[in-house]
Design a protein around this motif. Structure first.
Motif, PDB file in Angstrom:
ATOM      1  N   MET A 196       0.826  -1.188   0.000  1.00 42.67           N
ATOM      2  CA  MET A 196       0.000   0.000   0.000  1.00 42.67           C
ATOM      3  C   MET A 196       0.875   1.259   0.000  1.00 42.67           C
ATOM      4  O   MET A 196       1.781   1.396   0.809  1.00 42.67           O
ATOM      5  N   VAL A 197       0.578   2.156  -0.945  1.00 43.72           N
ATOM      6  CA  VAL A 197       1.252   3.446  -0.948  1.00 43.72           C
ATOM      7  C   VAL A 197       0.406   4.416  -0.143  1.00 43.72           C
ATOM      8  O   VAL A 197      -0.821   4.424  -0.267  1.00 43.72           O
ATOM      9  N   THR A 198       1.048   5.185   0.709  1.00 42.13           N
ATOM     10  CA  THR A 198       0.287   6.191   1.452  1.00 42.13           C
ATOM     11  C   THR A 198       1.163   7.389   1.788  1.00 42.13           C
ATOM     12  O   THR A 198       2.386   7.299   1.831  1.00 42.13           O
ATOM     13  N   HIS A 199       0.504   8.515   1.981  1.00 38.22           N
ATOM     14  CA  HIS A 199       1.223   9.701   2.437  1.00 38.22           C
ATOM     15  C   HIS A 199       1.078   9.885   3.947  1.00 38.22           C
ATOM     16  O   HIS A 199       1.702  10.754   4.536  1.00 38.22           O
ATOM     17  N   ASP A 200       0.216   9.049   4.517  1.00 42.72           N
ATOM     18  CA  ASP A 200      -0.153   9.269   5.912  1.00 42.72           C
ATOM     19  C   ASP A 200       0.684   8.371   6.823  1.00 42.72           C
ATOM     20  O   ASP A 200       0.500   7.159   6.859  1.00 42.72           O
ATOM     21  N   PRO A 201       1.650   8.953   7.569  1.00 43.69           N
ATOM     22  CA  PRO A 201       2.554   8.138   8.391  1.00 43.69           C
ATOM     23  C   PRO A 201       1.809   7.348   9.452  1.00 43.69           C
ATOM     24  O   PRO A 201       2.209   6.225   9.788  1.00 43.69           O
ATOM     25  N   SER A 202       0.692   7.893   9.931  1.00 43.69           N
ATOM     26  CA  SER A 202       0.010   7.175  11.009  1.00 43.69           C
ATOM     27  C   SER A 202      -0.637   5.907  10.465  1.00 43.69           C
ATOM     28  O   SER A 202      -0.745   4.898  11.153  1.00 43.69           O
ATOM     29  N   LEU A 203      -1.037   5.956   9.177  1.00 44.08           N
ATOM     30  CA  LEU A 203      -1.571   4.743   8.558  1.00 44.08           C
ATOM     31  C   LEU A 203      -0.445   3.774   8.274  1.00 44.08           C
ATOM     32  O   LEU A 203      -0.552   2.572   8.493  1.00 44.08           O
ATOM     33  N   ALA A 204       0.655   4.359   7.763  1.00 44.67           N
ATOM     34  CA  ALA A 204       1.809   3.517   7.452  1.00 44.67           C
ATOM     35  C   ALA A 204       2.245   2.756   8.692  1.00 44.67           C
ATOM     36  O   ALA A 204       2.613   1.577   8.621  1.00 44.67           O
ATOM     37  N   ALA A 205       2.125   3.410   9.812  1.00 49.43           N
ATOM     38  CA  ALA A 205       2.557   2.791  11.065  1.00 49.43           C
ATOM     39  C   ALA A 205       1.734   1.562  11.397  1.00 49.43           C
ATOM     40  O   ALA A 205       2.203   0.660  12.096  1.00 49.43           O
ATOM     41  N   GLU A 206       0.518   1.501  10.861  1.00 45.82           N
ATOM     42  CA  GLU A 206      -0.342   0.349  11.166  1.00 45.82           C
ATOM     43  C   GLU A 206       0.016  -0.871  10.333  1.00 45.82           C
ATOM     44  O   GLU A 206      -0.471  -1.964  10.585  1.00 45.82           O
ATOM     45  N   ALA A 207       0.830  -0.661   9.276  1.00 47.22           N
ATOM     46  CA  ALA A 207       1.200  -1.796   8.425  1.00 47.22           C
ATOM     47  C   ALA A 207       2.305  -2.598   9.086  1.00 47.22           C
ATOM     48  O   ALA A 207       2.977  -2.124   9.999  1.00 47.22           O
ATOM     49  N   GLY A 208       2.486  -3.814   8.597  1.00 50.30           N
ATOM     50  CA  GLY A 208       3.492  -4.683   9.177  1.00 50.30           C
ATOM     51  C   GLY A 208       4.901  -4.183   8.918  1.00 50.30           C
ATOM     52  O   GLY A 208       5.790  -4.324   9.750  1.00 50.30           O
ATOM     53  N   ARG A 209       5.157  -3.607   7.737  1.00 49.74           N
ATOM     54  CA  ARG A 209       6.492  -3.165   7.395  1.00 49.74           C
ATOM     55  C   ARG A 209       6.371  -1.882   6.589  1.00 49.74           C
ATOM     56  O   ARG A 209       5.411  -1.701   5.847  1.00 49.74           O
ATOM     57  N   ASN A 210       7.338  -0.982   6.745  1.00 44.53           N
ATOM     58  CA  ASN A 210       7.360   0.266   5.981  1.00 44.53           C
ATOM     59  C   ASN A 210       8.582   0.304   5.088  1.00 44.53           C
ATOM     60  O   ASN A 210       9.671  -0.096   5.492  1.00 44.53           O
ATOM     61  N   ILE A 211       8.381   0.797   3.870  1.00 46.93           N
ATOM     62  CA  ILE A 211       9.556   1.121   3.078  1.00 46.93           C
ATOM     63  C   ILE A 211       9.433   2.552   2.616  1.00 46.93           C
ATOM     64  O   ILE A 211       8.319   3.073   2.489  1.00 46.93           O
ATOM     65  N   PHE A 212      10.556   3.167   2.368  1.00 45.96           N
ATOM     66  CA  PHE A 212      10.580   4.572   2.015  1.00 45.96           C
ATOM     67  C   PHE A 212      11.240   4.711   0.647  1.00 45.96           C
ATOM     68  O   PHE A 212      12.322   4.173   0.411  1.00 45.96           O
ATOM     69  N   VAL A 213      10.542   5.370  -0.253  1.00 48.59           N
ATOM     70  CA  VAL A 213      11.076   5.544  -1.603  1.00 48.59           C
ATOM     71  C   VAL A 213      11.488   6.986  -1.797  1.00 48.59           C
ATOM     72  O   VAL A 213      10.738   7.916  -1.453  1.00 48.59           O
ATOM     73  N   ARG A 214      12.709   7.172  -2.307  1.00 49.90           N
ATOM     74  CA  ARG A 214      13.145   8.523  -2.630  1.00 49.90           C
ATOM     75  C   ARG A 214      13.952   8.450  -3.919  1.00 49.90           C
ATOM     76  O   ARG A 214      14.794   7.562  -4.078  1.00 49.90           O
ATOM     77  N   ASP A 215      13.647   9.364  -4.863  1.00 52.05           N
ATOM     78  CA  ASP A 215      14.370   9.402  -6.135  1.00 52.05           C
ATOM     79  C   ASP A 215      14.441   8.047  -6.832  1.00 52.05           C
ATOM     80  O   ASP A 215      15.478   7.654  -7.356  1.00 52.05           O
ATOM     81  N   GLY A 216      13.344   7.356  -6.767  1.00 52.85           N
ATOM     82  CA  GLY A 216      13.300   6.102  -7.522  1.00 52.85           C
ATOM     83  C   GLY A 216      14.090   4.975  -6.921  1.00 52.85           C
ATOM     84  O   GLY A 216      14.424   4.009  -7.606  1.00 52.85           O
ATOM     85  N   GLN A 217      14.374   5.100  -5.636  1.00 53.02           N
ATOM     86  CA  GLN A 217      15.109   4.018  -4.986  1.00 53.02           C
ATOM     87  C   GLN A 217      14.519   3.755  -3.619  1.00 53.02           C
ATOM     88  O   GLN A 217      14.001   4.667  -2.978  1.00 53.02           O
TER      89      GLN A 217
END
Ligand code: ATP
Ligand code: MG
Lengths: 233, 437
Positions: A196-217
């Motif tokens: 799931m892509v999201t802009h909302d960190p509080s939602l992201a926090a509810e997911a099992g794992r977070n990844i962060f994309v910057r400049d295509g990486q």
């Protein structure tokens, strides 16, 4: 389930080349719930589209369920999209002339299922998102949040093993957003792998794992817990 | 899946009713124009008497000018002289035979209210009715006795019977025509003959006549000639009889020959007749006598008018223009559907699925356009009726074959027109339209 290694995606227009993904590598295991965050334009949707076989890429390798999908025919890719993958798009992308029932029916139509089986699944999916009583309504007769839920029902009705959601809560208030999040977690619990892509960190926090994309990486593969972490990368 | 596509096609039609209707209109106009001209050509070239067209033969005798043929390069005249017509009738060498000509006169109705009016008369011999399968409502034709005795008898058309006798059985009643009284012996049923092949010199698409009477009466009653007369030399004597017995041709000669043997025998007879006449100082050209069956005779006379053929080609070109137009409209329509196509592709529709969906959509437009085109063709045909007379009546009850052709043509041409736009629609990339909405 999903393994990307050094995937590169370039958008070429007459004037510019955009390197949307550069050496993008990521692994998602069966049953995971991964939230993807990152600045606007960083390549999140591009990654999701490639993961969902909606777009091709220049180089690198993408294995889905242990198979290299970059060499598959258009037909085979359509079939995988239809049977294995569920999409929740950044816009709702409902068809305005079709009522809710028929909108949820769209992916199922290409599945070769009988009318009664489709009906049962559609009704079940609409029930899951709390819109069972609105089957005959047109999308224009619904609120933004309700439309988003129809889009979710459409993605779920075929019981995909792999759910790709591009800001599924982008158009919702935070209460609705959290209830959608609960729904996704529910589905995840029952075995569906979710990215799931999201802009909302509080939602992201509810997911099992977070990844962060910057400049295509993918710039970070560890769990991100605070808002500051997200912003600072 | 077909029903699903059909439902989507209807929805799509409703979504852009104006654009869709423009396409239907374009196809309808093209199909309408084509069907009008195809029907005209079809009817013009159709066999007017399929049961017998192989057994009825038109006789040509070369009695023409020794110094030049009646028609280049070396064709005999397309009618015969009174002398030859009556001689051939007397010889009775065919199974059935009838010389004939068109005449005319004034009808004076019995009941005082109706004004006298002009009419055409078909002069013929008694075999005429049996030869051409003429249907009778009341009574019958006259017999060969009446030909020989020059009886003052007449057969009238159904329409004339309605007009003069209110549709009652008028056999035995009297009609006053061309200044004489005639006894009605028969009343025809509705008799349509398209083309009216028995006398193409007076127009293959004219109506059948309202009055029929024994041809020998022409001589005794001095009946006029309402057909074509062609002469290559001056009549030797003045007056009606001088002209009648001249070398001018004014009569059609038909014979019925049941098989090839009869045809060969009759051909031999014609040649020996010509030899005989040559001995008498006529027929100065070498023997060049002909027997043409119905279709041969119509082909020889180019019954399918050249202008009808030209119109057919023009209308096909018009259809092409309409289709090009439709292609443009379809491109516009399908590009408006890029979002839908992109979504369907994204959730798993194959290119083939998208192709079929849009094929059905164009097919639907084609069928609606075809039906509307049939309506326009009906209108067009009644307009054409002004040009080709009676033809139009025949066409309002259009052949099922022609209806099938119209719908088939509409379907095929709309699908052809839709091929490129449909193919283009399958090229929409799955994700391209989904970013924002
Ligand atoms: N079809 C395209 N043609 C050209 N450039 C494109 C195309 N799609 C995306 N891009 C570019 O690729 C880069 C990544 O875009 P992408 O949509 O993946 O960003 P994103 O992370 O989803 O952003 P957002 O959070 O705003 O949705 C951007 O610079 C964008 O302009
Ligand atoms: Mg995006």
């Amino acid at each position: 389930m999903l393994t990307m290694t050094n995937v590169k995606k370039i958008f070429r227009t007459d004037l510019v080349e955009t390197h949307a993904l550069k050496d993008f590598s990521l692994q998602v295991n069966e049953g995971e719930f991964v939230a993807v965050t990152g600045p606007s334009g960083s390549g999140k949707t591009t990654f999701l589209n490639i993961a969902g076989l909606l777009e091709t890429f220049e180089s690198g390798q993408y294995m889905l369920d242990g198979n290299d999908v970059s060499q598959l025919s258009d037909n085979a890719r359509s079939k995988i999209r239809n049977q294995k993958i569920g999409f929740i798009f950044q816009g709702f992308n409902l068809l305005p002339d079709l009522n809710l029932f028929d909108n949820v029916d769209v992916p199922l139509r290409y599945r070769g299922w009988s009318a009664s089986e489709r009906k049962q699944r559609i009704e079940h999916a609409l029930e899951t998102v709390g819109l069972a009583s609105r089957q005959k309504h047109l999308p224009s007769q619904l609120s933004g949040g309700q439309q988003q839920r129809v889009a979710i029902a459409r993605a779920l009705a075929g019981e995909p093993r792999f759910l790709l959601a591009d800001e599924p809560t982008g158009n919702l208030d935070s209460k609705m957003a959290h209830s959608v999040m609960e729904l996704l977690q529910d589905i995840n619990q029952r075995g569906t792998t979710i990215v799931m892509v999201t802009h909302d960190p509080s939602l992201a926090a509810e997911a099992g794992r977070n990844i962060f994309v910057r400049d295509g990486q993918v710039s970070e593969l560890h769990e991100v817990n605070t808002f500051a972490d997200v912003v600072n990368g | 899946m077909f029903r699903y596509y059909l439902r989507l096609a209807l929805l799509s039609y409703k979504r852009n009713p104006i654009l869709s209707s423009l396409m239907v209109l374009a196809i309808a106009m093209g199909i309408g124009a084509c069907m009008t001209t195809i029907t005209v050509n079809y009817i013009m070239s159709s066999d007017p008497i399929p049961q017998k067209s192989e057994q009825l033969f038109y006789v040509q005798l070369d009695s023409w000018d020794p110094n030049s043929p009646a028609r280049e390069p070396n064709d005999p005249p397309d009618q015969v002289t009174w002398t030859d017509a009556t001689n051939l009738m007397k010889a009775k060498q065919a199974f059935r035979q009838s010389a004939m000509a068109r005449s005319g006169g004034v009808v004076e109705p019995e009941n005082g209210d109706s004004k006298p009016f002009m009419t055409d008369i078909r002069l013929a011999y008694s075999d005429f009715f049996a030869m051409f399968n003429v249907p009778f409502q009341y009574g019958s034709g006259w017999d060969s006795q009446s030909d020989d005795n020059r009886d003052m008898v007449v057969v009238i058309s159904r329409a004339m019977n309605d007009q003069l006798f209110g549709g009652e059985n008028s056999v035995g009643k009297t009609v006053r025509l061309a200044g004489h009284n005639f006894r009605v012996v028969g009343v025809l049923k509705e008799w349509r003959l398209v083309p009216r092949f028995y006398d193409v010199t007076t127009g293959a698409f004219d109506n059948t006549e309202d009055f029929y009477m024994p041809m020998p009466l022409k001589e005794s009653l001095e009946l006029t000639s309402n057909g074509n007369v062609n002469c290559w030399k001056r009549p030797a004597e003045d007056g009606f009889l001088g002209f009648l017995y001249s070398e001018c041709v004014n009569f059609q000669m038909w014979v019925e020959l049941r098989d090839d043997a009869e045809k060969q025998a009759y051909m031999a007879f014609l040649n020996s007749y010509a030899d005989e006449q040559r001995a008498l100082g006529r027929f100065e050209r070498p023997n060049n006598n002909r027997l043409s069956n119905v279709m041969e005779w119509m082909a020889y006379n180019n019954v399918v008018a050249d202008d009808a053929e030209i119109m057919l080609w023009l209308s096909l070109m018009f259809l092409l223009v309409c289709l090009l137009n439709t292609i443009g409209l379809l491109l516009a329509k399908f590009s408006g559907k890029a979002g839908e196509i992109s979504l369907r592709r994204a959730v798993g529709a194959s290119r083939r699925d998208v192709f079929m969906q849009h094929l059905v959509e164009t097919g639907l437009i084609g069928v609606i356009g075809g039906i509307a085109g049939l309506g326009l063709a009906m209108l067009g045909l009644s307009g054409i009726g002004v040009l080709y007379g009676d033809l139009a009546n025949d066409l309002t009850s259009m052949d099922p074959k022609l209806v099938a052709i119209a719908l088939g043509l509409a379907l095929v041409s709309s699908i052809l027109a839709g091929l490129y736009p449909t193919w283009r629609s399958t090229r929409v990339a799955p994700a391209s339209q989904l970013k924002s909405q």
